[in-house]
Design a protein around this motif. Structure first.
Motif, short mmCIF file in Angstrom:
data_model
loop_
_atom_site.label_atom_id
_atom_site.label_comp_id
_atom_site.label_asym_id
_atom_site.label_seq_id
_atom_site.Cartn_x
_atom_site.Cartn_y
_atom_site.Cartn_z
N GLY A 1 -7.14 1.76 -6.98
CA GLY A 1 -7.44 3.03 -7.63
C GLY A 1 -6.21 3.58 -8.32
N THR A 2 -6.40 4.14 -9.51
CA THR A 2 -5.27 4.75 -10.23
C THR A 2 -5.67 6.13 -10.75
N THR B 1 0.84 -1.21 0.00
CA THR B 1 0.00 0.00 0.00
C THR B 1 0.87 1.25 0.00
N LYS B 2 1.92 1.24 0.81
CA LYS B 2 2.79 2.40 0.90
C LYS B 2 3.50 2.66 -0.43
N SER B 3 4.02 1.63 -1.06
CA SER B 3 4.74 1.84 -2.32
C SER B 3 3.80 2.34 -3.42
N LYS B 4 2.57 1.82 -3.48
CA LYS B 4 1.61 2.30 -4.48
C LYS B 4 1.20 3.75 -4.20
N HIS C 1 -8.22 7.66 3.80
CA HIS C 1 -8.97 7.59 2.54
C HIS C 1 -8.04 7.34 1.35
N ASN C 2 -6.80 7.85 1.40
CA ASN C 2 -5.86 7.56 0.32
C ASN C 2 -5.42 6.09 0.35
N ASP C 3 -5.22 5.54 1.55
CA ASP C 3 -4.87 4.12 1.66
C ASP C 3 -6.01 3.24 1.14
#
Length: 135
Positions: free
Chosen positions: A45-46, A22-25, A36-38
């Motif tokens: 999501g992209t 999750t952090k790398s994406k 909400h971003n995580d």
């Protein structure tokens, strides 16, 4: 969670992820760290259209903040408790602190109730009977 994670994943037939993925994406998409971003990244999501997040805050009814209080709250219970007695009020009145009431077409805030609910303290420092107030 460690013990039941795989059983849940197998029963629900869902996918799982790890924090480092999750952090790398999130860094790759140049997003700030937030819940909400995580969630956006975990849902793959992209470039979907995003809405602005909103937060709901809970308003506390008392004036004390929990960070300042010690673990034992006995010092703040204004009466000494005896066996079978309670310092917490048993009866709740119709008007609660924070309620908005109308008095002579003026909207005021209720600060509290007094005299076993027979009078209501308002934000303009006056007390009125509940019969004259409209919620």
């Amino acid at each position: 969670m460690t013990m039941i994670r795989w059983k849940m994943v197998n029963q629900l037939e869902c996918q799982h992820t790890y924090g480092y993925i999750t952090k790398s994406k999130r860094i790759e998409l140049k997003l700030n760290k937030s819940h909400h971003n995580d969630a956006f990244v975990i849902a793959n999501g992209t470039n979907q259209q995003r809405v602005t997040p909103f937060t709901v805050t809970q308003r506390r009814r008392n004036n004390r903040s929990l960070e300042k209080l010690p673990e034992n709250l006995r010092v703040y219970r204004q009466v000494k408790l005896k066996k079978g007695k309670r310092a917490i009020r048993k009866q709740r009145y119709f008007f609660q602190p924070g309620d908005l009431v109308r008095l002579d077409n003026i909207v005021l805030t209720v600060k509290g109730t007094m005299s076993k609910g027979k009078s209501v303290l308002l934000s303009n420092k006056k007390t009125k009977t509940p019969k004259k107030l409209e919620l």
